[in-house]
Design a protein around this motif. Structure first.
Motif, PDB file in Angstrom:
ATOM      1  N   GLU A 275       9.466   3.772  -8.916  1.00  0.00           N
ATOM      2  CA  GLU A 275       9.476   2.708  -7.953  1.00  0.00           C
ATOM      3  C   GLU A 275       8.674   3.445  -6.662  1.00  0.00           C
ATOM      4  N   THR A 276       9.226   4.736  -6.543  1.00  0.00           N
ATOM      5  CA  THR A 276       8.649   5.435  -5.328  1.00  0.00           C
ATOM      6  C   THR A 276       7.230   5.601  -5.461  1.00  0.00           C
ATOM      7  N   GLU A 279       5.059   2.371  -4.539  1.00  0.00           N
ATOM      8  CA  GLU A 279       5.068   2.156  -3.387  1.00  0.00           C
ATOM      9  C   GLU A 279       3.998   2.997  -2.772  1.00  0.00           C
ATOM     10  N   SER A 283       0.465   1.630  -0.897  1.00  0.00           N
ATOM     11  CA  SER A 283       0.145   2.093   0.410  1.00  0.00           C
ATOM     12  C   SER A 283      -1.004   2.410   0.532  1.00  0.00           C
ATOM     13  N   MET A 302       4.477  -5.956  -6.517  1.00  0.00           N
ATOM     14  CA  MET A 302       5.188  -5.405  -5.745  1.00  0.00           C
ATOM     15  C   MET A 302       6.410  -6.220  -5.194  1.00  0.00           C
ATOM     16  N   ARG A 306      10.286  -5.254  -5.595  1.00  0.00           N
ATOM     17  CA  ARG A 306      11.063  -5.199  -4.068  1.00  0.00           C
ATOM     18  C   ARG A 306      12.348  -6.296  -4.168  1.00  0.00           C
TER      19      ARG A 306
END
Length: 307
Positions: A275-276, A279, A283, A302, A306
């Motif tokens: 998940e990180t 992200e 970004s 995403m 989330r």
């Protein structure tokens, strides 16, 4: 849209339809009629006529066995019907091809089905020409293509090349080259041979370390070829971007369950550390979607992750 009617002794037609939909998703044009275990030619003919009466337009009938009751009954009723084609020798590859290629003829289907029969062990023992490491580093001759790679799809799929990728996505996008970007696969000759077998014979294949894939694509090494870029996991995607690779959108297809993972969609389970990574990828301005097969709607991955 051409109707496809699968006919068989017993449950074969329903079984093939079920397997087909695991790969390509639900298709409204696929229908079945079966000769029941306690049935006969009369039962089958009544069911066939009722089903055909409900269908509109051109219909391709795919029978399990030439000379069997289902095939014979179909021939008896539709031999002179120009709207109906009849093929015998049902197989999953044949039905997939018919389902995803609405313009294919009966003769072309027969030819392709012969090519789908493979002695796997013998094939694996042959020398398979798959690019493991493309050592050429002189990119000057590709200068005009630098930064202009035609990426028709970028996908995360833990299984890499399999039915959905090879039979559905790659063919529907007129792919000319599949590039697998994964260090482990690039270093494993057996895995490379397996990937070559799984890829359509008409499509070129490169199995490359992640950094090399990024360099080759960005420097224009593949010219105007329509490229399908395939990753095994999000960590490889991030490494590709950090190595100078770029793309605007990536599709997440299959990520299987691992202990501790949570379900994002039916086919996608992610670990907390993944998940990180997602992200970080987002970004960088990359749009991440989830879509198992082209017939499914594309959703915002995403947003799903989330929530």
């Amino acid at each position: 849209m051409k109707n496809i009617l699968l006919i068989s002794h017993g449950a074969m037609a329903e079984g093939v339809k079920g397997s087909l939909e695991m790969i390509v998703g639900h298709l409204e044009q696929i229908h079945t009629v079966s000769l029941k275990p306690d049935g006969d030619n009369i039962q089958f003919e009544n069911d066939l006529l009722a089903k055909m009466k409900a269908l509109n337009g051109q219909t391709l009938i795919i029978a399990d066995l030439a000379g069997g009751t289902p095939c014979n009954v179909a021939v008896k009723n539709y031999l002179e019907d120009d709207q109906v084609e009849i093929v015998a020798g049902m197989s999953l590859p044949l039905v997939i091809e018919a389902a995803v290629n609405s313009t294919i003829t009966a003769d072309e289907l027969v030819g392709l089905s012969k090519d789908s029969i493979v002695n796997v062990k013998a094939k694996m023992q042959q020398t398979v020409e798959v690019t493991a490491t493309e050592v050429e580093t002189d990119f000057d001759k590709y200068k005009e293509y630098e930064g202009k790679a035609k990426l028709v799809n970028v996908r995360i799929d833990e299984r890499l090349i399999h039915g959905q990728v090879a039979g559905i996505w790659a063919t529907s996008l007129d792919t000319q080259r599949i590039i697998v970007a994964n260090d482990e696969a690039a270093a494993d000759s057996l895995q490379k041979s397996s990937l070559r077998m799984a890829a359509p014979t008409s499509i070129r294949l490169s199995v490359l370390p992640v950094s090399e894939a990024a360099a080759n694509i960005q420097k224009g090494k593949y010219g105007k070829q329509r490229i399908f870029l395939l990753f095994k996991n999000p960590a490889d995607v991030l490494r590709y971007l950090e190595a100078g690779g770029s793309f605007e959108t990536i599709n997440v297809g299959n990520m299987s369950y691992k202990e501790g993972a949570r379900e994002v969609t039916k086919s996608i389970q992610v670990m907390e550390e993944e998940e990180t990574v997602f992200e970080v990828i987002a970004s960088k301005g990359v749009k991440i979607t989830a879509q198992l097969v082209p017939n499914d709607p594309s959703i915002d991955f995403m947003d799903k992750l989330r929530n």
